[in-house]
Design a protein around this motif. Structure first.
Motif, mmCIF file in Angstrom:
data_model
loop_
_atom_site.group_PDB
_atom_site.id
_atom_site.type_symbol
_atom_site.label_atom_id
_atom_site.label_comp_id
_atom_site.label_asym_id
_atom_site.label_seq_id
_atom_site.Cartn_x
_atom_site.Cartn_y
_atom_site.Cartn_z
ATOM 1 N N LYS A 70 56.098 76.660 -7.045
ATOM 2 C CA LYS A 70 55.061 77.436 -7.938
ATOM 3 C C LYS A 70 53.667 77.708 -6.886
ATOM 4 O O LYS A 70 53.694 77.756 -5.703
ATOM 5 C CB LYS A 70 54.532 76.273 -8.478
ATOM 6 C CG LYS A 70 55.295 74.785 -9.039
ATOM 7 C CD LYS A 70 55.387 75.731 -10.542
ATOM 8 C CE LYS A 70 56.715 75.335 -11.141
ATOM 9 N NZ LYS A 70 57.818 75.638 -11.952
ATOM 10 N N TRP A 72 50.057 78.336 -5.480
ATOM 11 C CA TRP A 72 48.599 77.336 -5.115
ATOM 12 C C TRP A 72 48.324 76.991 -6.080
ATOM 13 O O TRP A 72 47.337 75.644 -6.168
ATOM 14 C CB TRP A 72 48.251 77.793 -4.016
ATOM 15 C CG TRP A 72 48.888 78.396 -2.605
ATOM 16 C CD1 TRP A 72 49.207 79.751 -2.139
ATOM 17 C CD2 TRP A 72 50.015 77.360 -2.114
ATOM 18 N NE1 TRP A 72 50.529 78.923 -0.751
ATOM 19 C CE2 TRP A 72 50.409 77.415 -0.788
ATOM 20 C CE3 TRP A 72 49.767 75.706 -2.296
ATOM 21 C CZ2 TRP A 72 51.018 76.845 0.151
ATOM 22 C CZ3 TRP A 72 49.891 75.136 -0.468
ATOM 23 C CH2 TRP A 72 50.804 75.460 0.080
ATOM 24 N N THR A 74 48.515 76.285 -9.346
ATOM 25 C CA THR A 74 48.937 75.309 -10.139
ATOM 26 C C THR A 74 49.464 74.022 -9.609
ATOM 27 O O THR A 74 48.776 72.834 -9.299
ATOM 28 C CB THR A 74 50.493 76.127 -10.255
ATOM 29 O OG1 THR A 74 50.820 76.803 -10.940
ATOM 30 C CG2 THR A 74 51.387 74.642 -11.057
ATOM 31 N N THR A 75 49.559 74.020 -7.859
ATOM 32 C CA THR A 75 50.175 72.797 -6.953
ATOM 33 C C THR A 75 48.768 71.733 -6.420
ATOM 34 O O THR A 75 48.906 71.212 -6.863
ATOM 35 C CB THR A 75 50.364 73.271 -6.426
ATOM 36 O OG1 THR A 75 52.288 74.039 -5.903
ATOM 37 C CG2 THR A 75 50.676 72.527 -4.612
ATOM 38 N N HIS A 77 46.486 72.113 -8.647
ATOM 39 C CA HIS A 77 45.928 71.067 -9.849
ATOM 40 C C HIS A 77 46.758 69.986 -10.076
ATOM 41 O O HIS A 77 46.646 68.872 -10.357
ATOM 42 C CB HIS A 77 46.135 72.298 -11.423
ATOM 43 C CG HIS A 77 45.769 71.632 -12.364
ATOM 44 N ND1 HIS A 77 44.400 70.931 -12.684
ATOM 45 C CD2 HIS A 77 46.913 71.419 -13.132
ATOM 46 C CE1 HIS A 77 44.816 70.906 -14.035
ATOM 47 N NE2 HIS A 77 46.389 70.746 -14.664
ATOM 48 N N TYR A 78 48.028 70.358 -9.940
ATOM 49 C CA TYR A 78 49.366 69.150 -10.142
ATOM 50 C C TYR A 78 48.356 68.130 -9.202
ATOM 51 O O TYR A 78 48.348 67.300 -9.445
ATOM 52 C CB TYR A 78 50.604 69.774 -9.191
ATOM 53 C CG TYR A 78 51.416 68.409 -9.299
ATOM 54 C CD1 TYR A 78 52.401 67.979 -10.734
ATOM 55 C CD2 TYR A 78 51.691 67.935 -8.488
ATOM 56 C CE1 TYR A 78 52.532 66.951 -10.876
ATOM 57 C CE2 TYR A 78 52.269 66.639 -8.219
ATOM 58 C CZ TYR A 78 53.316 66.128 -9.359
ATOM 59 O OH TYR A 78 53.686 65.210 -9.247
ATOM 60 N N GLN A 81 45.867 66.311 -10.299
ATOM 61 C CA GLN A 81 46.295 64.973 -11.462
ATOM 62 C C GLN A 81 46.796 63.815 -10.655
ATOM 63 O O GLN A 81 47.105 62.964 -11.354
ATOM 64 C CB GLN A 81 47.353 65.713 -12.405
ATOM 65 C CG GLN A 81 47.367 67.184 -13.451
ATOM 66 C CD GLN A 81 47.728 67.443 -13.706
ATOM 67 O OE1 GLN A 81 48.668 68.131 -13.018
ATOM 68 N NE2 GLN A 81 47.745 67.764 -15.675
ATOM 69 N N TYR A 90 57.935 65.802 -13.552
ATOM 70 C CA TYR A 90 58.718 66.881 -13.703
ATOM 71 C C TYR A 90 60.499 66.560 -13.466
ATOM 72 O O TYR A 90 60.451 65.427 -13.434
ATOM 73 C CB TYR A 90 58.207 67.570 -12.121
ATOM 74 C CG TYR A 90 57.519 68.924 -12.817
ATOM 75 C CD1 TYR A 90 56.903 69.772 -12.731
ATOM 76 C CD2 TYR A 90 55.621 68.398 -12.528
ATOM 77 C CE1 TYR A 90 56.453 70.954 -12.298
ATOM 78 C CE2 TYR A 90 55.103 68.942 -12.856
ATOM 79 C CZ TYR A 90 55.454 70.196 -12.432
ATOM 80 O OH TYR A 90 53.875 71.200 -13.175
ATOM 81 N N ASN A 94 58.459 68.484 -8.246
ATOM 82 C CA ASN A 94 57.784 68.322 -8.724
ATOM 83 C C ASN A 94 56.760 69.630 -7.585
ATOM 84 O O ASN A 94 57.119 70.072 -6.991
ATOM 85 C CB ASN A 94 56.658 67.324 -8.682
ATOM 86 C CG ASN A 94 56.732 67.066 -7.702
ATOM 87 O OD1 ASN A 94 55.904 67.542 -6.454
ATOM 88 N ND2 ASN A 94 56.204 65.014 -7.497
ATOM 89 N N PRO A 95 55.323 70.201 -8.338
ATOM 90 C CA PRO A 95 55.450 70.909 -7.247
ATOM 91 C C PRO A 95 54.843 70.581 -5.955
ATOM 92 O O PRO A 95 54.771 71.099 -4.882
ATOM 93 C CB PRO A 95 53.785 71.266 -8.022
ATOM 94 C CG PRO A 95 54.084 71.546 -9.426
ATOM 95 C CD PRO A 95 54.557 69.968 -9.615
#
Length: 180
Positions: A70, A72, A74-75, A77-78, A81, A90, A94-95
């Motif tokens: 994914k 960076w 997105t990673t 943000h993950y 989270q 996932y 996952n990322p």
């Protein structure tokens, strides 16, 4: 009622994963032993990295790099989270796990290359290739520890046994909030 499962990790990914774990463990154990075992384990791990790179382009959807690498943003943000205990489950990597695959394969590939290079006529007897090889080995050990901790944490967070999934290839089917 038993929970339905979905085949995620194909036998090729699982075989390469556990063979790489075994070869890397044996290479670590034989690193200071006389004989050719360590060298041949290095060739085996290099071959496994090449096979996994190939499988990352031609394997099933969950084995493909395009599925789990994914951007960076997105990673990051993950990761936020994860820190807020709100990370989605996932079905595949996952990322963070996707980038860990890249980091581990890169390090193991570099270990194979540096191990081979320091035994060539050109670099035989120089200390710096050995130092680089050892530094990458320790970096790889650190990444392995992070990988195992990530697997354990994610297993706990989502109440699924990811180690078992890497043996069986199956994971519980995705729910409404899961990312497949």
């Amino acid at each position: 009622m038993a929970q339905e499962n979905l085949a995620v990790w194909d036998w090729q990914v699982r075989l390469m994963h556990w063979t790489l774990v075994s070869c890397m463990s044996a290479a670590w154990i034989t690193s200071d032993m006389p004989g050719a075992a360590h060298e041949w384990l290095g060739y085996a791990t290099g071959t496994l990295v090449l096979l996994r790179l190939l499988w990352g382009y031609v394997g099933n959807s969950y084995a493909r790099f395009g599925q789990f690498l994914k951007p960076w943003a997105t990673t990051r943000h993950y990761f936020s989270q994860v820190l807020n205990a709100s990370a989605p489950r996932y079905l595949g990597h996952n990322p963070l796990g996707g980038w860990m695959v890249v980091a581990l394969l890169s390090c193991v590939g570099l270990l194979s290359i540096t191990g081979w290079a320091m035994n060539t006529d050109l670099l035989w007897g120089y200390a710096w290739p050995v130092r680089i090889h050892v530094a990458i080995a320790w970096l790889t050990c650190g990444l392995v520890v992070l990988h195992v901790l990530g697997v354990l944490f994610t297993s706990w967070q989502h109440k699924e046994n990811l180690v078992k999934a890497m043996f069986t290839g199956n994971k519980p089917k995705p729910g409404a909030q899961d990312v497949s």
